[in-house]
Structure formats: C-alpha cells, structure tokens
Design an enzyme around this catalytic site. Sequence first.
Site, PDB file in Angstrom:
ATOM      1  CG  HIS A 158      13.198  20.027  -4.939  1.00 32.03           C
ATOM      2  ND1 HIS A 158      12.716  20.829  -5.951  1.00 32.03           N
ATOM      3  CD2 HIS A 158      14.542  20.029  -5.053  1.00 32.03           C
ATOM      4  CE1 HIS A 158      13.744  21.285  -6.659  1.00 32.03           C
ATOM      5  NE2 HIS A 158      14.858  20.816  -6.142  1.00 32.03           N
ATOM      6  CG  ASP A 174      20.530  19.028  -1.813  1.00 33.38           C
ATOM      7  OD1 ASP A 174      21.341  19.077  -2.749  1.00 33.38           O
ATOM      8  OD2 ASP A 174      19.543  19.792  -1.729  1.00 33.38           O
TER       9      ASP A 174
HETATM   10  C1  MLT Z   1      19.037  22.205  -8.025  1.00 31.59           C
HETATM   11  O1  MLT Z   1      19.410  21.126  -8.497  1.00 31.59           O
HETATM   12  O2  MLT Z   1      19.423  23.284  -8.486  1.00 31.59           O
HETATM   13  C2  MLT Z   1      18.212  22.170  -6.785  1.00 31.59           C
HETATM   14  O3  MLT Z   1      17.443  21.031  -6.695  1.00 31.59           O
HETATM   15  C3  MLT Z   1      17.447  23.428  -6.519  1.00 31.59           C
HETATM   16  C4  MLT Z   1      16.370  23.829  -7.469  1.00 31.59           C
HETATM   17  O4  MLT Z   1      16.177  23.292  -8.545  1.00 31.59           O
HETATM   18  O5  MLT Z   1      15.652  24.782  -7.105  1.00 31.59           O
END
Ligand code: MLT
Length: 428
Positions: A307, A364
């Site tokens: 992430h 995800d």
């Molecule tokens: C989100 O929940 O929006 C994703 O993990 C992406 C992010 O935070 O950049």
Amino acid sequence: MSDKAQLIVEGKTYEFPTIEGTEKEKAIDINTLRDTTGYITIDSGYKNTGATKSAITFLDGEEGILRYRGYSIEELAEKATFLEVAYLLIYGELPTQAEYEAFEHKIRIHTMVNEDMRRIFDGFPVNAHPMGVLSSLVSAMSAFYPDSYDEKAPDSTELHIIRLLAKLPTIATWSFKKSQGHPVNYPKNELDYCSNFLHMMFALPVEDYKVDPVVSKALNKLLILHADHEQNCSTSTVRLVGSSKANIYSSISAGICALWGPLHGGANQEVIEMLEDIKADGGDVAKYVDMAKNAKTSGFRLFGFGHRVYKNFDPRAKIIKKAADDVLAKLGVNDPVLEIAKGLEEAALHDPYFVSRRLYPNVDFYSGIIYRALGIPTNMFTVMFAIGRLPGWIAQWKEMRTNKEPIGRPRQIYTGATPRDFVPMNER
Ligand code: MLT
C-alpha cells in the site's frame, strides 16, 4: 517541534511557519513560497504534499492506525452500523438514538430513483461496466436536481446528501440485474440499508428472498472499512472538482471515475481476475510467486499487495481477513480460487522477498474474496467500494466547502519548446 523551517535558495535564507496536527503530524506551510522565492515545489504523486487540513480521518501508515473522527476502525467495524459511521463522518459526531432514527428515516424515504433515470439507464449496453454506469447516473442526478448547481437557489446540500446515500445502492443494483437479464427490484423500505441493497441485488419476482444475516453483517463491516481513507486519489478528486464550486453530484461522479482505476478501487476486481487467471493456468501458485519476483521479465503484475501509505500492514486488511475467514466458514464456501488466494497470502506473509518489500495482502485482496463469497459478481466489486466510500467523499466535500477552501490549481515546471516562429504549412 520547531515553529519555523528555513530554506536557503540562491544563497538567501527564507523562513516558513510549521504546522502540527492534533496527532502531531508536522508540515511546513509553504503558502508564500512562490511569492517570496520565485520557486515552486515538485512532488510527483503528491507524496509529501498536504493538500488540506482535515478533521475527518486520521491515518498513521507506519503504525497501521486508521480512525474516523477519533474512533478506531477496529471498534467501529465491530460495533457500529454503516449509517452510524456515515453520520459520524458527515456530521462529526456519533448520532444519538433520535438523530440516528431521523437520519435513517430520511434515507429510507429517498431510496426510489426517478423513472426517467431508468430510461437513461436502459440506453446502456448490457455489458457496460457498472462503474461507468454508476458515474454517469450520479452525474445525471445533477440534471434531476438543478438546485444543486444553482447558486441562487436556497442551500439544499443536506437533501442532496440524503439522496446520494439513499439512491446510490438502488442505482448500483440495476447494472447487475440487467447483466442477468432480470427485472430490477424496487427498494423495500422496511429493510435496513445493507439488507435493502442485498434484496435489490438478489431477489427475484418468482420466489421469496430472505436476507441472510451473516451476509448483511459482513456487508455492513465491509462498507464501514471502506467509508473513508483521508486524501486518497478519489477523495482528492472529489475535493478538487468541488473546489471549482461544481455541484455535489458532479464531484462524487468524478470520484467514482477516479476510484475505478486499477491502481485505486479497481484493484479489488483485478485481484480476483488475477486469481482466476492463475487457476485457469493450472493453479501453480509457486510459479506466479516467482513471476511476481521477476515482474520485469515476466510482465506479471501482482494486485492486492502492499500500500502507498501503510508501510507495515493495512489495519483494514486485518479486520477483513478475519471477517473473510468467518464468512467463508459460516457460508460453507468451497472455492478453488480461494485456495489460490491462501497460497499467495502465505507466500506474502513468509517469503523474504515479499516481507522485505512490505508486500503484505491489503484491503483489496481480502475484500474481493468476501464479495465473491457473498455472490457479488467481480465487475461489481469496485461499485461496492464506491457505496462504502460515499459517506467519506460527502464528508470531505462538505468540509472543503464549509472551510471555503480555494480552487485547487497546481503549478508545473514547463519542459516544452521555447518561443519560436510559426512556419506556414507549405514550408514545414
Ligand atoms: C483507499 O482506501 O482509498 C485506498 O487504500 C487507497 C489510498 O488510500 O491511497
């Protein structure tokens, strides 16, 4: 913390104030940078740029902390309903019983969608991606509620917020129904938010449909976990579009488009498609682990791992992993794709290549697995993310407007041609 930062440019020293958030995050306030120094900053992907000050969501990527308005994601996912969390994000506090009932009631009575929207929907091809349909229809809502962009109309933002929360699940189910060749279902307003969505998705006119409480509880948790994530790509899009004073429907529609990308919310669809591909190729997980390690030569792209901001683990993934194990056990799901997912997860958690690169399974990865077990088709996964993220987008849009933030207008460093004379076409 130092209350001033110094910058030396061309031998001259400039001072800039520093700012500290309530969780001790530090920033250098460079609002006057260009005016005083003539320089701008370049920060590709905005990794070091705070676009705003926000009181909605706190995220600590190093420690794996996520809180909405100060409440831990772990506690909210365990104890709250999705609409309670929506209220918290949008209005800043958890609702009292009376506030909750009033909020829920308002949403219940707005779940139906104008029949003319259905006629727009009917024009989409049967295989249209549900995210394209969703963003288009949310954008179309501005045409049905023109006071949303009429500067002179009395402020009706609160009603638009309710409409969005109430109608998004209804619109979302249409694409699924069409893809199945089934009639769409009207909302059943005696049902709670998650059960109503499941009913619109899965009920058929020919038989009774009973919402499985295991499924609706799992859905409630998933939506809470996705409800906000500070200044991610789609949320930044919503704020940026809204900063031009664009109406809330257009701003949220733009957010849906941003979310659709495979590097953002679209990743949950990519994860299951990747697992399906591995299965179709014989299910040899070790081979794909090697391909992931040699991505440059193999061209294989691993989705659902690592992430941008969480450096050690994604706290949402921890909760979702447990929920996935519970749901799969309770529903007795036996799916070969899930075996492949377990193999990849195992590799990511123990293989030094993955561990050293912090490539742990993220939200995800597990959300796709649960959605699949709940019977949600793959191309609807990102739509589910959008339904979950809606309160976050609304809260961030509202905060940006309430704080009267200026229009977003980044600068650039120009790298093109310097001045030159126009050459007539016959001389080129
Ligand atoms: C989100 O929940 O929006 C994703 O993990 C992406 C992010 O935070 O950049």
